[in-house]
Design a protein around this motif. Structure first.
Motif, PDB file in Angstrom:
ATOM      1  N   SER A 251       0.804  -1.227   0.000  1.00 33.68           N
ATOM      2  CA  SER A 251       0.000   0.000   0.000  1.00 33.68           C
ATOM      3  C   SER A 251       0.837   1.278   0.000  1.00 33.68           C
ATOM      4  N   ASP A 262       1.887   0.215   7.088  1.00 28.18           N
ATOM      5  CA  ASP A 262       3.250  -0.318   7.193  1.00 28.18           C
ATOM      6  C   ASP A 262       4.019  -0.079   5.890  1.00 28.18           C
ATOM      7  N   ASP A 264       6.108  -2.015   3.267  1.00 22.40           N
ATOM      8  CA  ASP A 264       6.563  -3.315   2.744  1.00 22.40           C
ATOM      9  C   ASP A 264       7.684  -3.037   1.751  1.00 22.40           C
TER      10      ASP A 264
HETATM   11 MG    MG Z   1       1.389  -3.133   3.767  1.00 19.33          MG
END
Ligand code: MG
Ligand code: GTP
Length: 598
Positions: A251, A262, A264
């Motif tokens: 995202s 978060d 990634d």
């Molecule tokens: Mg994520």
């Protein structure tokens, strides 16, 4: 902190020498690579200042609006172009921990000694930080060359020369009072009170969805900070794997990221291989001497294990490092203190990057997509349907797939199927990863806009209706074909992985979690339907705000209307909607009746 024994310090310095050699190797690239570097630098110099920023401002104007219709689309950049530009921008950028009070003008003057500055911003996260983007990469090296490693009486410093600095005032007491608080960019999502105020002030449900998107989407600064964090981690990984890249995915880059999500990232080692491929000519073929292990999985585990150690021991600001190597997709999880990001580092994860590209494409095709996904993601979070802890819940990734599928099922469809995106692909788009065909058209401008003009309000309501009545027990969700299919296995929720088609991305979801989703979807459809009939006064939560109250069932206006048990009431309502939609195209208020099934 205890002093490290001399031998261990020696070991560290040996590793750092190796790191420095590794970084040195980066500068000794093949001729082809050097040429492309020169071309990139030239392009940058010609366009500096502000290529990316200007493009982004243009794109922000475009993506900020979530109005119905997509006919006037401004050409958008390909995902790979955005990634490449952002990555290069991050390599010219530094992160500086500043004293709490600082003169912005003097700060910029001081840094300008090392070269022109393209952009900068400040933010707060347990202290004041500045992100400074130089016009040229050389300025970073110049700044590093005058930066010292701190020495303290009680502790020993690991001499790691990163792009994360600390700025100290030489003599704080003698600094003039002109040092005032600088303006800080916000890196966190708004309080729920602020969100409700915003939603209640909106003029319509459509405006509410747009306001929610604008409030929660990643800002330009937050995006820069995400790419910078990856770039800082890349510097560390490059000590072992010169020429590697650490790329954000998920995202943070697929355009569905909410402030606070978060980060990634994946360690891409493929670029290392591509250098040698360029050199393969003549009668000979040179290969590196390497260590062999029994499987790719073990390679991944070994690499992540070492990088995890490296982050833990030498990574400035990397704390709470956990090596989760036995997971289906092995990863290293850590917090990057300065940016405040919770990071998940994986390697060998090209399919996930391709999924991010696909979602980016879908998000850019029609301005309603992101507005709807953000609202559904917020709705699911508020009602604890999703969680930051892994478990039997639906993930944001699965929810996004559900929204895409729903939009493919509209009439006319708002989004094309993955198969039709594949049919538009040309030879350059061809992409096979680990035997999986991940081909789809990457140029957004080749995709015909949808003629569907449904409002966000209608789409939100019908999303809840659609999934409140979906035959989850027998059908699977499949964005490749854009139609329901028989479930190939018995998991309560089956959403086909778009690229690894034999996998179910929601295999983890339990029957009770699915049931909770269905019930909340039905309740939400009911509330929205009621509200169309009796629009609330503006000082009461209404529309989307009602749905985002911690429990829709505890909402006062909802409780007041409650006469029969919920299940019976909803059943009756859905029955009545069904019959009215089949019998009459408009309801008694003259509004178009809602369909319950596509
Ligand atoms: Mg994520
Ligand atoms: P956030 O909840 O905002 O972090 O959304 P996210 O899309 O970043 O999800 P997450 O961090 O859980 O996963 C990161 C990326 O990994 C996703 O965007 C997908 O590309 C991929 N991913 C996550 N879960 C799955 C899965 O079950 N199967 C597959 N194939 N990919 C997944």
């Amino acid at each position: 902190m205890r002093r490290r024994p001399a031998t261990s310090r020696l070991g560290v310095s040996a590793a750092l020498t190796m790191a420095a050699r590794g970084v040195g190797l980066l500068t000794r690239l093949s001729l082809g690579a050097q040429r492309s570097q020169v071309q990139r630098a030239l392009r940058r110099l010609l366009s500096c200042p502000g290529t990316v920023a200007a493009d982004l401002r243009r794109e922000e104007q475009f993506s900020g609006s979530a109005e119905t219709g997509s006919e006037d689309r401004i050409p958008k950049k390909r995902f790979s172009e955005v990634q490449e530009e952002r990555r290069e921008q991050a390599q010219r950028t530094v992160l500086i921990h500043c004293p709490n009070k600082i003169s912005e003008k003097k700060f910029l003057q001081y840094l300008s000694q090392h070269g022109p500055i393209n952009s900068h911003f400040f933010y707060e996260s347990f202290g004041l930080y500045a992100v400074v983007e130089f016009c040229q990469k050389e300025s970073v090296a110049s700044l590093q060359s005058v930066t010292r490693t701190p020495s303290r009486d009680t502790e020993a410093a690991i001499p790691f020369r990163s792009r994360y600095f600390s700025l100290k005032l030489r003599n704080p007491s003698s600094q003039p009072l002109e040092q005032s608080r600088v303006q800080c960019s916000n890196q966190s999502s708004p309080s729920s009170k602020r969100l409700f105020e915003l939603l209640c002030c909106a003029e319509s449900v459509d405006d509410q969805l747009t306001a929610l998107l604008k409030t929660f989407q990643l800002t330009e600064e937050n995006t820069k900070l995400r790419y910078l964090t990856c770039s800082l981690i890349e510097d560390i990984a490059a000590a072992y794997f010169p020429g590697c890249a650490v790329r954000p995915f998920g995202s943070s880059v697929n355009s569905f990221g909410k402030l606070g999500c978060d980060l990634d990232m994946f360690l891409d080692l493929d670029e290392i291989g591509s250098f040698s491929a360029q050199k393969a000519s003549g009668n000979f073929l040179m290969e590196f001497q390497v260590k062999n292990v029994p499987s790719e999985r073990i390679v991944t585990q070994k690499i992540l294990s070492v990088i995890g150690e490296c982050l833990d021991h030498f990574g400035p600001g990397c704390v709470g490092v956990q090596k989760i190597l036995n997971a289906r997709c092995p990863l290293v999880r850590f917090s990057h203190q300065a940016s405040g990001f919770q990071c998940d580092l994986t390697t060998n994860n090209r399919i996930a990057l391709k999924s991010s590209e696909l979602l980016y494409l879908y998000g850019a095709l029609d301005s309603r997509v992101r507005a709807l996904v953000f609202s559904i993601r917020c709705w699911a979070r508020v009602h604890s349907l999703t969680s930051s802890i892994p478990g039997a819940w639906i993930t944001n990734f699965s929810l996004t797939m559900m929204v895409i599928f729903f939009l493919q099922r509209r009439s006319p469809p708002i989004l094309p199927t993955l198969d039709s995106l594949k049919s538009l692909a040309d030879a350059e788009d061809k992409c096979i990863i680990e035997g999986h065909n991940c081909t789809f058209v990457r140029d957004l401008n080749k995709i015909k806009p949808s003629g569907n003009t449904e409002s966000l309000e209608l789409l939100l309501k019908e999303f809840f209706e659609y999934f409140g009545n979906f035959a989850f027990n027998k059908n699977s969700i499949n964005i490749r074909q854009g139609r329901e299919q028989n479930k190939p296995e018995s998991s309560p929720l089956h959403i086909q992985n778009p690229f690894e088609t034999s996998l179910n991305i929601s295999k983890n979801v339990s029957q009770s979690q699915l049931q909770k989703f269905v019930e909340l979807a039905r309740e939400s459809a009911w509330i929205l339907h009621q509200e169309v009939k009796e629009r609330q006064s503006s000082n009461q939560p209404w529309g989307l705000a009602t749905l985002l109250l911690p429990s829709v069932a505890n909402n006062k206006s909802f409780v007041k209307k409650r006469k029969k048990p919920a299940s019976e009431r909803i059943k009756n309502l859905l029955e009545s909607i069904k019959s009215s939609s089949t019998e009459h195209p408009t309801d008694t208020n003259g509004k178009r009746a809602v369909n319950t099934q596509a």
